[in-house]
Design an enzyme around this catalytic site. Structure first.
Site, short mmCIF file in Angstrom:
data_model
loop_
_atom_site.label_atom_id
_atom_site.label_comp_id
_atom_site.label_asym_id
_atom_site.label_seq_id
_atom_site.Cartn_x
_atom_site.Cartn_y
_atom_site.Cartn_z
N GLU A 48 1.21 -1.40 0.27
CA GLU A 48 -0.10 0.22 -0.07
C GLU A 48 0.99 1.36 -0.14
O GLU A 48 1.63 1.15 0.63
CB GLU A 48 -0.48 0.54 1.08
CG GLU A 48 -2.00 0.99 1.16
CD GLU A 48 -2.45 1.25 2.54
OE1 GLU A 48 -3.92 1.24 2.05
OE2 GLU A 48 -2.17 0.68 3.25
N LYS A 130 -8.88 3.65 -2.58
CA LYS A 130 -9.29 3.09 -1.60
C LYS A 130 -10.75 3.82 -0.83
O LYS A 130 -10.84 5.04 -1.11
CB LYS A 130 -8.24 3.52 -0.21
CG LYS A 130 -8.66 2.68 0.81
CD LYS A 130 -7.53 2.82 2.34
CE LYS A 130 -7.55 1.71 3.45
NZ LYS A 130 -6.46 2.17 3.59
N CYS A 164 -5.16 -2.64 2.88
CA CYS A 164 -5.24 -2.33 3.68
C CYS A 164 -6.59 -2.70 4.50
O CYS A 164 -7.59 -4.24 4.04
CB CYS A 164 -4.98 -0.93 4.67
SG CYS A 164 -4.35 -1.38 6.19
#
Length: 337
Positions: A48, A130, A164
């Protein structure tokens, strides 16, 4: 039709980013892609916000102290129309290896937590953000939208990615599973912040989330992670108190099969390297025989997901007929310009 006959070798990176250095990050990305390709991998996955590194300072001190990193981080974030991104895309084509890249995505003055899926021909299959940055990440990054929860056709079949703690969002996961994902990129930073004080941020919970994703979705999961090394300490850790908040190491890269098995021996948490595993999609069919939460093991008459997968524009242009403007001017109070 989904193909369950594919076999190939996949790789997941465990390494320290080149902090706050866009060009340095690109160079390290290319070097690791070369290494993975040389060892027979057909696809390599990066952590990430690999470029220019995860912004760990947001967990360490006041907003006033953090301000020293704001401009540098934005300047060294990746723009998708840049020469740096073109170099990574060209590397994939030159090596014949697909690249799943994590990066801070800069658009204008705003940042997003981005992932790009690049084919072995250098074609960009998908870029995503995200959907909801986690906790203090919201002080740096903006939100994605429904178009970012997408599984795409690729040389590896149905390919998708999340970042994540998106792997702790049940509805997000279900939206991905419903798209018949076969290979999933679970990109993480390192797991060493607040060690001993915040169990939910640590490796036990988060590697388990990647493993559970594999079992729930009956997909292969590549879970690359970053590392906190001396370079991170030099950049972000200026007091003994901060050393207690952010420990060295934190690398816990994994590769999981659709039955939850670990397919690669883990590296030490402080060790840089690449994990490799042989992928055989026939194993997905075996796993789905027992569990398929979007197929035979579902009850849509009882539970269903409402999913808006459309991209959301921040500006909607509407055309106002010229006559309407003339009417508005006619009706304006006397003396108005």
């Amino acid at each position: 039709m989904v193909d369950y006959t594919k076999t190939f070798t996949a790789a997941a990176v465990q390494a320290e980013p080149v902090w706050l250095d866009l060009d340095g990050g690109v160079e390290k990305t290319i070097a690791l892609a070369c290494e993975a390709s040389g060892n027979g991998a057909s696809i390599v996955a990066f952590p990430e916000t690999w470029i220019p590194g995860y912004p760990w300072w947001i967990w360490l001190d006041s907003v006033a102290w953090q301000s020293q990193f704001v401009v540098r981080y934005a300047q060294n974030s990746l723009e998708l129309d840049s020469s740096q991104f073109e170099r990574i895309r060209q590397t994939a084509a030159d090596l014949g290896i697909a690249i799943a890249l994590g990066y801070s995505d800069r658009v204008g003055g705003s940042l997003y937590m981005g992932q790009a899926l690049i084919s072995s021909t250098g074609a960009v299959l998908k870029t995503r953000r995200k959907l909801k940055p986690t906790h203090v990440e919201r002080s740096v990054f903006g939100d994605g939208d429904g178009s970012d929860l997408a599984v795409v056709d690729s040389e590896f079949g149905r390919l998708g990615a999340l970042c994540c703690a998106e792997h702790l969002q049940p509805l997000t996961k279900y939206a991905m599973f419903a798209q018949q994902e076969q290979l999933h990129i679970a990109a993480w930073p390192s797991f060493s912040v607040y060690e001993g004080a915040a169990y939910l941020l640590g490796p036990e919970v988060n590697t388990a989330a990647s493993q559970q994703y594999a079992v729930e979705g009956q997909s292969f999961v590549l879970a690359p992670t970053g590392i906190i090394g001396q370079a991170a300490y030099d950049a972000f850790v200026d007091t003994e108190a901060k050393k207690e908040l952010l420990k060295l190491g934190g690398g816990h890269a994994r590769i999981y099969g659709p039955d939850g098995r670990s397919l690669a021996s883990p590296l030490a948490p402080t060790e840089e390297g690449i994990l490799y595993a042989d992928i055989d999609y026939r194993e997905i069919l075996a796993a789905k025989n027992a569990y398929d939460p979007v197929g035979h093991y579902s009850r849509p008459d009882v539970l269903r997901l409402v999913f808006n997968g459309a991209a959301q524009s921040r500006i909607v242009n509407t055309e106002v007929p010229e006559a309407a403007w003339e009417d508005a001017l006619t009706l304006a109070p006397a003396g108005d310009d």
